[in-house]
Design a protein around this motif. Sequence first.
Motif: not given
Lengths: 213, 395
Positions: A1, A41, A72, B63-67, B69-74
């Motif tokens: 995040m 995006v 990402l 774009a939804d999928r990217v978002r 994944r972006a919400d998941e912590p690394s």
Amino acid sequence: MLDAEAPALPAPASSGATVDKDHGLVNRARGGDAEAFEALVRRYQGWVFTLALRMLGGDRAEAEDMAQEIFLKAYRGLKRFRGASRYSTWLYAIATHHCLNHLHARRRWPLQSGRGGAHPNATGGNPPPVVDRLADETPRADALLERADLSRIVQAELAHLTEDHRIILVLRDIQGLSYEEIAESLGLELGTVRSRLYRARMEMKARLTPHLK
Amino acid sequence: MTCDEARGAFSDLYDDALSGAALVTITQHLATCPACRAEWASFRNAMQAVSDLGGAEPSPGFADRVRLRADEPSWSDRVVRWLFVPLGVKVPIQAVALALLAFAGLLLYQRSPELRRGVESQSAEPLVAREAPAAKPAPAVPPPAEEPPKKTASVKPQQEAPKSVRTERQAPPTEKFPTPPQARLKAGKDGAAADLRDEAKEAGKAAEPSRDFRPKTGEPGAAGRRLLQSAPPQAEPGRALAPAPPPVTSPAPAPSAPAVEKEIPSVSTVGKSADERFSAAVADLERQRYDQAIDGLRAFIAEHPRDARVPGARLRLADAYMAQQRHREAIAEYEAVAREFPNSPIIPSALYRQAQSRLALGDRAGCQLLRDVTDHYPQAPEADLAREVLSTRCP
């Protein structure tokens, strides 16, 4: 995040050539606004996906995975984006380097990288000659031509170029980037961009001419 | 303009990057050169075909999928979070767990002499290098004499004896008794630990003697008797002896073992005064008050000749003499131990220490005693020490 406390970027220059249309979205995304990032995006997904698709030889699934990774990476690097260049240029640089790194890795570990690994007949990471591929996948090359399936041939021949030539051709002739943007994305001098583009084009012309007659 | 020059400018011409004279020149050349004109047409068609590949769009929902994944912590964030969040809870838990693990490991190691010996025997390293780390000072232990024996009947697991004895033996005899090398000191401790374990066994009559300290051949005690008989006679009083060399190696001063004393069973058979006497003498020995220790041990032996701790008391008495450099008296006591308690597992220790006293007096008979220890008690801790001393003092 993202760090919600990331400072806002300085306002872009007012001259039309340097105005970054993404400035507002980027600032909001840096502040943790997921909607803004999603908007970015959507704005660049076609460009990034196309780059990945053309560089990876037309594999849509692999290209989509790579495009996700690029976004990402950009998302997680937003807090380091200082606004010295336009967001699009910064994103292009991330995308091109990610593609090149991926291709290098696939060449080094062909079985681990990519979805299906390298083509069984591949040598040195390059795809097989287009005639062989067409022989495998279609009845005859001329039949493809007859069906005006030129794009498949072009894609196959494009994959035959070296990675340096391929990416500069894609960036210029498919993505439409200027010499300056290419130079910035790839970290090259303008003269290098010009000469490398010339060699890439001449090689591509030599490869396509037999199919175009 | 030559054809090569013209074709070299195709790329710039295609990008409309030529202007002025360059543009006029190439235009004129193309107008007059059919070959270059055909090449130019071919070039332009090829580039057009490349451009016609065009852009492509990812599948819907990209774009939804990217978002998402972006919400998941690394993964690195996930690992850090799993390890440290909440910091105030997980770090103390981890610290406690780490401390418990370390303590459990240490406890297991200390309470498993078999494991320790196994590790040591498998190691190819020299004895000194192997044992030096273990010779670090142990935490302070309360004076043993103040702790009267508490346990009565059951003998605790014998693995506890080495630990308590080892810690008590950390106090080296600094003035009257040169400090031996660390490794020898450690080995001497182990030997003394075995002595005291065996002492506890004798007292309790409940446990089998450790086979480590059994003679190699013959029934228990036979070797001790034989060695005693074969030992050279003690030097006559007044007989001129060679100047005493510095003491070779010496075990730590007389043992004392509060923990072991706790384990000594059958207190019912021992009067309270015996406990006090013995404990006080052991405490004196620990504090290097050798004269008081000698008096106390002699009194204990005289007053309680049938007490199970008498063999250990005599060994301590001899140790006290040895610590005072009274080697002849020490030798006499060590011999008495071997003579009067031939079945005691402390025989190898008594022989080894007698050998040390003899060597300190320049008596080469000590070498033979050391060889007897290695030959007849190869599993005893003293055997390792004896081999070391043999290699240095009895070449």
